[in-house]
Write a protein that holds these residues in place. Structure first.
Motif, PDB file in Angstrom:
ATOM      1  N   ARG A   1       1.069   5.450   8.656  1.00 24.94           N
ATOM      2  CA  ARG A   1       0.885   4.989   7.278  1.00 24.94           C
ATOM      3  C   ARG A   1       1.375   6.013   6.266  1.00 24.94           C
ATOM      4  O   ARG A   1       1.958   5.655   5.234  1.00 24.94           O
ATOM      5  CB  ARG A   1      -0.599   4.738   7.001  1.00 24.94           C
ATOM      6  CG  ARG A   1      -1.230   3.636   7.802  1.00 24.94           C
ATOM      7  CD  ARG A   1      -2.741   3.650   7.645  1.00 24.94           C
ATOM      8  NE  ARG A   1      -3.378   2.549   8.356  1.00 24.94           N
ATOM      9  CZ  ARG A   1      -4.686   2.404   8.486  1.00 24.94           C
ATOM     10  NH1 ARG A   1      -5.510   3.285   7.936  1.00 24.94           N
ATOM     11  NH2 ARG A   1      -5.185   1.369   9.147  1.00 24.94           N
ATOM     12  N   HIS A   2       1.108   7.281   6.549  1.00 28.13           N
ATOM     13  CA  HIS A   2       1.225   8.286   5.494  1.00 28.13           C
ATOM     14  C   HIS A   2       2.369   9.281   5.660  1.00 28.13           C
ATOM     15  O   HIS A   2       2.423  10.257   4.912  1.00 28.13           O
ATOM     16  CB  HIS A   2      -0.116   8.998   5.327  1.00 28.13           C
ATOM     17  CG  HIS A   2      -1.202   8.079   4.873  1.00 28.13           C
ATOM     18  ND1 HIS A   2      -1.146   7.404   3.675  1.00 28.13           N
ATOM     19  CD2 HIS A   2      -2.358   7.674   5.474  1.00 28.13           C
ATOM     20  CE1 HIS A   2      -2.229   6.647   3.542  1.00 28.13           C
ATOM     21  NE2 HIS A   2      -2.964   6.787   4.616  1.00 28.13           N
TER      22      HIS A   2
ATOM     23  N   ARG B   1       4.996  17.513   7.398  1.00 25.66           N
ATOM     24  CA  ARG B   1       4.591  16.114   7.376  1.00 25.66           C
ATOM     25  C   ARG B   1       4.343  15.701   5.936  1.00 25.66           C
ATOM     26  O   ARG B   1       3.338  15.100   5.593  1.00 25.66           O
ATOM     27  CB  ARG B   1       3.323  15.935   8.227  1.00 25.66           C
ATOM     28  CG  ARG B   1       3.616  16.113   9.704  1.00 25.66           C
ATOM     29  CD  ARG B   1       2.357  16.065  10.524  1.00 25.66           C
ATOM     30  NE  ARG B   1       1.435  17.155  10.227  1.00 25.66           N
ATOM     31  CZ  ARG B   1       1.606  18.395  10.634  1.00 25.66           C
ATOM     32  NH1 ARG B   1       2.663  18.717  11.341  1.00 25.66           N
ATOM     33  NH2 ARG B   1       0.735  19.336  10.339  1.00 25.66           N
ATOM     34  N   THR B   2       5.276  16.066   5.084  1.00 21.86           N
ATOM     35  CA  THR B   2       5.137  15.824   3.651  1.00 21.86           C
ATOM     36  C   THR B   2       5.178  14.354   3.312  1.00 21.86           C
ATOM     37  O   THR B   2       5.744  13.556   4.045  1.00 21.86           O
ATOM     38  CB  THR B   2       6.250  16.559   2.885  1.00 21.86           C
ATOM     39  OG1 THR B   2       6.129  16.257   1.497  1.00 21.86           O
ATOM     40  CG2 THR B   2       7.629  16.100   3.360  1.00 21.86           C
ATOM     41  N   SER B   3       4.561  14.016   2.186  1.00 15.45           N
ATOM     42  CA  SER B   3       4.588  12.628   1.741  1.00 15.45           C
ATOM     43  C   SER B   3       5.653  12.405   0.670  1.00 15.45           C
ATOM     44  O   SER B   3       5.640  11.413  -0.025  1.00 15.45           O
ATOM     45  CB  SER B   3       3.214  12.230   1.175  1.00 15.45           C
ATOM     46  OG  SER B   3       2.890  13.030   0.066  1.00 15.45           O
ATOM     47  N   CYS B   4       6.571  13.347   0.527  1.00 15.10           N
ATOM     48  CA  CYS B   4       7.613  13.200  -0.485  1.00 15.10           C
ATOM     49  C   CYS B   4       8.618  12.127  -0.083  1.00 15.10           C
ATOM     50  O   CYS B   4       8.906  11.952   1.102  1.00 15.10           O
ATOM     51  CB  CYS B   4       8.359  14.523  -0.691  1.00 15.10           C
ATOM     52  SG  CYS B   4       7.324  15.816  -1.429  1.00 15.10           S
TER      53      CYS B   4
ATOM     54  N   GLY C   1       0.842  -1.198   0.000  1.00 15.11           N
ATOM     55  CA  GLY C   1       0.000   0.000   0.000  1.00 15.11           C
ATOM     56  C   GLY C   1       0.876   1.246   0.000  1.00 15.11           C
ATOM     57  O   GLY C   1       1.825   1.330  -0.781  1.00 15.11           O
ATOM     58  N   PRO C   2       0.556   2.218   0.886  1.00  7.23           N
ATOM     59  CA  PRO C   2      -0.379   2.179   1.995  1.00  7.23           C
ATOM     60  C   PRO C   2      -1.831   2.387   1.578  1.00  7.23           C
ATOM     61  O   PRO C   2      -2.152   2.382   0.396  1.00  7.23           O
ATOM     62  CB  PRO C   2       0.107   3.326   2.884  1.00  7.23           C
ATOM     63  CG  PRO C   2       0.669   4.320   1.907  1.00  7.23           C
ATOM     64  CD  PRO C   2       1.322   3.494   0.826  1.00  7.23           C
ATOM     65  N   HIS C   3      -2.681   2.572   2.589  1.00  8.99           N
ATOM     66  CA  HIS C   3      -4.111   2.735   2.363  1.00  8.99           C
ATOM     67  C   HIS C   3      -4.398   3.921   1.441  1.00  8.99           C
ATOM     68  O   HIS C   3      -3.693   4.919   1.433  1.00  8.99           O
ATOM     69  CB  HIS C   3      -4.828   2.974   3.697  1.00  8.99           C
ATOM     70  CG  HIS C   3      -4.779   1.807   4.634  1.00  8.99           C
ATOM     71  ND1 HIS C   3      -3.609   1.360   5.210  1.00  8.99           N
ATOM     72  CD2 HIS C   3      -5.759   0.997   5.102  1.00  8.99           C
ATOM     73  CE1 HIS C   3      -3.876   0.325   5.992  1.00  8.99           C
ATOM     74  NE2 HIS C   3      -5.164   0.086   5.946  1.00  8.99           N
ATOM     75  N   LYS C   4      -5.471   3.760   0.698  1.00 12.54           N
ATOM     76  CA  LYS C   4      -6.024   4.842  -0.131  1.00 12.54           C
ATOM     77  C   LYS C   4      -5.091   5.261  -1.265  1.00 12.54           C
ATOM     78  O   LYS C   4      -5.059   6.429  -1.661  1.00 12.54           O
ATOM     79  CB  LYS C   4      -6.392   6.063   0.742  1.00 12.54           C
ATOM     80  CG  LYS C   4      -7.311   5.723   1.902  1.00 12.54           C
ATOM     81  CD  LYS C   4      -8.565   5.022   1.418  1.00 12.54           C
ATOM     82  CE  LYS C   4      -9.453   4.577   2.558  1.00 12.54           C
ATOM     83  NZ  LYS C   4     -10.646   3.818   2.085  1.00 12.54           N
ATOM     84  N   THR C   5      -4.347   4.296  -1.794  1.00 10.85           N
ATOM     85  CA  THR C   5      -3.456   4.593  -2.919  1.00 10.85           C
ATOM     86  C   THR C   5      -3.766   3.684  -4.107  1.00 10.85           C
ATOM     87  O   THR C   5      -2.875   3.334  -4.876  1.00 10.85           O
ATOM     88  CB  THR C   5      -1.977   4.427  -2.506  1.00 10.85           C
ATOM     89  OG1 THR C   5      -1.757   3.073  -2.057  1.00 10.85           O
ATOM     90  CG2 THR C   5      -1.598   5.389  -1.413  1.00 10.85           C
ATOM     91  N   GLY C   6      -5.028   3.288  -4.238  1.00 11.28           N
ATOM     92  CA  GLY C   6      -5.425   2.435  -5.347  1.00 11.28           C
ATOM     93  C   GLY C   6      -5.256   0.964  -5.066  1.00 11.28           C
ATOM     94  O   GLY C   6      -5.268   0.150  -6.003  1.00 11.28           O
TER      95      GLY C   6
END
Length: 274
Positions: free
Chosen positions: A186-187, A259-262, A21-26
């Motif tokens: 997760r994110h 808290r970037t997701s990069c 995953g993580p969650h909510k990524t298709g």
């Protein structure tokens, strides 16, 4: 960084490709496509060992996580059964997909999952290369798209908090762990990749980031699993929640910066396909 115009080298036969995953990524779309193509994958030397689209109970048991609301209690039996199914694939590349692997906490838990998965089906004399057999796939999506969808999932699982209040807690109230401590575990995608890279090595982690405007490219990173063509059914475009207060998320962009997701690709934590 590698782009989608780069043809990635296929994974070696016998690889355990673990999509976390993580969650909510298709993840639902990917799991559905793999399950629908289950009978055709062996033609390319690939196996989807799970008997269901999403072996959620097995992943929860492996990560020592509780059941979702209203679902069966995960036990070690679920995880062991999946390991047996992986072992039965022999020398083919196995694909295991569950976003709940992203919930694994601690290096020891992740290392155990990698060891057990990589060792499934290995003769005792060949043990010791478990880490080398496991390759981790991470699918990413812009955080601005993840947050409303993840909030909706939390509500379905019992959260009683409006979206605006939830954003306030998750973005502006340190340590950003209430009401859902699992969210940033997760994110914070940089930390997620680094945790798994410590277990398998940077060269055995692939990150696929998908632009929202091109959902059909979501599976592009999966082409690594075999030297043959990897074709999946058309991925359904599922509606995403669009709360009126979604604008709050955009206005909180400054709060999101820390808290970037990069992914810190310069650190060599993973190979990225965008």
């Amino acid at each position: 960084m590698e782009t989608d115009c780069t043809t990635p080298a296929p994974l070696p036969p016998g690889t355990r490709l673990l999509h976390i995953g993580p969650h909510k990524t298709g993840t639902t779309a990917i799991q559905g496509a793999l399950f629908a193509a289950k009978d055709r994958l062996p033609e390319c030397g690939v196996a989807f060992p799970a008997h269901t689209r999403h072996p959620m109970e097995a992943a929860l048991a492996a990560c020592a996580r509780p059941a979702m609301m209203g679902d069966a209690v995960p036990t070690d039996r679920h995880w062991r059964r999946l390991l047996d199914q992986v072992a039965a694939t022999g020398g083919r590349t196995s694909v295991i997909s569950s976003e709940f692997f992203a919930d694994a906490r601690g290096d020891a838990t992740i290392a155990r999952i990698v060891e057990q998965l990589g060792g499934a089906g290995e003769p005792p004399l060949d043990r010791g290369r478990e880490r080398d057999r496991t390759h981790v796939l991470v699918t990413l999506r812009p955080l601005v798209r993840i947050m409303p969808s993840q909030w909706q999932q939390y509500v379905q699982n019992g959260l009683r908090m409006g979206y605006a209040d939830w954003l306030e807690h998750m973005l502006r109230r340190p340590p950003y762990e209430k009401p859902n401590p699992s969210f940033w575990h997760r994110h914070r995608h940089d930390r997620l990749v680094e945790r798994w890279a410590r277990a398998v090595g940077p060269g055995r982690v692939t990150v696929t980031a998908v632009a929202c405007r091109a959902p059909s490219r979501r599976c592009s990173g999966c082409r690594r699993i075999s030297s043959g063509p990897f074709r999946t059914p058309v991925i359904a475009r599922l509606p995403s929640p669009r709360p009126k207060c979604c604008g709050i998320l955009m206005s909180n962009s400054a709060a999101m910066d820390c808290r970037t997701s990069c992914i810190p690709v310069s650190s060599g934590a993973a190979r990225c396909f965008i």
